[in-house]
Scaffold this motif. Structure first.
Motif, mmCIF file in Angstrom:
data_model
loop_
_atom_site.group_PDB
_atom_site.id
_atom_site.type_symbol
_atom_site.label_atom_id
_atom_site.label_comp_id
_atom_site.label_asym_id
_atom_site.label_seq_id
_atom_site.Cartn_x
_atom_site.Cartn_y
_atom_site.Cartn_z
ATOM 1 N N THR A 38 22.103 6.933 47.003
ATOM 2 C CA THR A 38 22.851 8.111 47.446
ATOM 3 C C THR A 38 24.330 7.786 47.606
ATOM 4 N N VAL A 39 25.167 8.476 46.844
ATOM 5 C CA VAL A 39 26.620 8.314 46.926
ATOM 6 C C VAL A 39 27.196 9.480 47.720
ATOM 7 N N THR A 40 28.013 9.158 48.718
ATOM 8 C CA THR A 40 28.638 10.197 49.537
ATOM 9 C C THR A 40 30.153 10.067 49.463
ATOM 10 N N LEU A 41 30.805 11.157 49.170
ATOM 11 C CA LEU A 41 32.261 11.204 49.153
ATOM 12 C C LEU A 41 32.740 11.812 50.464
ATOM 13 N N LYS A 42 33.593 11.098 51.157
ATOM 14 C CA LYS A 42 34.137 11.570 52.434
ATOM 15 C C LYS A 42 35.571 12.037 52.200
ATOM 16 N N ILE A 43 35.875 13.225 52.656
ATOM 17 C CA ILE A 43 37.214 13.797 52.507
ATOM 18 C C ILE A 43 37.721 14.237 53.868
ATOM 19 N N LYS A 44 38.847 13.684 54.275
ATOM 20 C CA LYS A 44 39.494 14.145 55.504
ATOM 21 C C LYS A 44 40.780 14.856 55.103
ATOM 22 N N TYR A 45 40.903 16.112 55.510
ATOM 23 C CA TYR A 45 42.055 16.915 55.131
ATOM 24 C C TYR A 45 43.236 16.694 56.076
ATOM 25 N N SER A 46 44.375 17.232 55.684
ATOM 26 C CA SER A 46 45.595 17.049 56.476
ATOM 27 C C SER A 46 45.488 17.684 57.851
ATOM 28 N N ASP A 47 44.599 18.668 58.008
ATOM 29 C CA ASP A 47 44.391 19.275 59.325
ATOM 30 C C ASP A 47 43.290 18.559 60.112
#
Length: 365
Positions: free
Chosen positions: A288-297
């Motif tokens: 299982t590959v998980t992409l983590k994205i944290k936005y500017s907010d």
């Protein structure tokens, strides 16, 4: 405590300001000075702070620019995780001289079950003292320890006489210790939960103990049962020497926000390289590959995909991460990207036998 309640002799060893202390050990010029391990830029984050820096309010997970404002003389150093791991292995080797029941929580802390130890020493308190002395003499760092009948109380106790101290909570002292404990000191009670408990008139362990199981279940969900039993000194969780890794990850915070997926591809390549390197080093693979994205907010989003086979190759990790990145439109500009692999091919190993001992008057701590 009930006389038929299974009881163990558990030590929780916690290194004092570990990362910062290693830096001061390797560079004597830094000793006695306020030090932060981490970045000092506007996107930098403090990973660890020396006790000299903590006096100014500097603490881990704090933004580097805020830490610099609180302590103008603060010295920043970049983390050296390979060095910290090297030192951690030396400390862990000392633990194994006393017991095979060692459960590392991180590089700088671990549980030890010394109920039936290799030294034949009936006193867990004396064992903890000897371990701390050996860490200082052989490694050059100080450690603190908590000693009690279960992991929860041992962990709470290890924070009592920091730095370079220890506290023992004997079986007959457990209930009074927990009743007098500030609710914020309960391991597992975070800031938000503590505020909620305050609003309901729960300030100490005694206040918590007076609430029924039904009340705690109703107000704190699944955690309610945990709080109900833990404040009564009831925790049967064993020290787990062979903790199975459930995931492996790497992430990067960017100096400038990224607004296009195209700009992120090169960043993902480096992250995938790091994940692959760590997988190879740990001799594992995952599905299982998980992409983590944290936005500017600061909002967080994760996107996952499970493959029908195990992977560890960087190109396959990157290809899957790319698919996840283009899976849907970004909500905002991005300040952080991360890739993790879970559903690993790790196998459960047989752990050493762990014994339980009933409370007796001659039970020595």
């Amino acid at each position: 405590m009930s006389t038929d309640l299974p009881i163990r002799k558990i030590i929780h060893v916690d290194m004092d300001a570990f990362y910062a202390s290693v830096e001061q050990l390797d560079n004597p010029d830094l000793k006695g000075k306020p030090l932060a391990v981490g970045g000092d830029g506007k996107r930098g984050v403090v990973s660890a702070a020396s006790y000299e820096a903590r006096k100014f309010g500097v603490k881990s997970a704090m933004a580097g620019n805020l830490a610099a404002k609180l302590c103008p003389d603060l010295i920043f150093v970049r983390p050296r995780f390979e060095r910290y791991s090297e030192i951690s292995k030396k400390i862990r080797a000392i633990f194994y001289d006393y017991t095979d029941l060692v459960e590392p929580l991180s590089l700088d802390e671990a549980y030890l079950d010394v109920t039936d130890n290799k030294k034949g020493n009936p006193s867990a308190s004396l064992i903890a003292k000897e371990i701390r002395e050996r860490i200082f003499n052989e490694v050059g760092l100080t450690a603190s320890a908590g000693i009690s009948i279960n992991k929860f109380i041992a962990k709470v106790a290890s924070d009592y006489n920091k730095p370079n101290g220890q506290k023992t909570v004997n079986p007959e002292e457990v209930l009074s210790f927990l009743e007098q404990l500030d609710i914020r000191k309960f391991y597992g009670v975070g800031k938000v939960t503590a505020e909620k408990m305050y609003q309901k008139g729960i300030f100490t362990g005694l206040d918590l103990k007076q609430k029924s199981l039904e009340y705690l279940d109703s107000n704190f969900g699944k955690s309610g049962r945990y709080y109900y039993y833990i404040v009564r000194g009831i925790q049967n969780s064993e020290v787990k020497p062979n903790r199975i890794r459930k995931s492996l990850a790497a992430e990067r915070t960017f100096s400038e926000n990224l607004s296009s997926e195209i700009f992120m591809l090169e960043k993902l390549k480096h992250i995938a390289d790091e994940v692959s390197r760590r997988l190879t080093k740990s001799k594992v693979a995952g599905k299982t590959v998980t992409l983590k994205i944290k936005y500017s907010d600061f909002t967080l989003q994760t996107r996952s995909k499970t493959l029908p086979y195990f992977i560890s190759d960087k190109s396959m990790i990157l290809d899957t991460a790319k698919d996840l990145l283009f899976q849907e439109k970004l909500n905002n500009s991005v300040r952080l990207l991360g890739i993790s692999l879970s559903n690993l091919n790790t196998e459960t190993k047989k752990k050493p036998e762990q014994k339980s001992v009933s409370v007796q008057l001659r039970f020595q701590f």
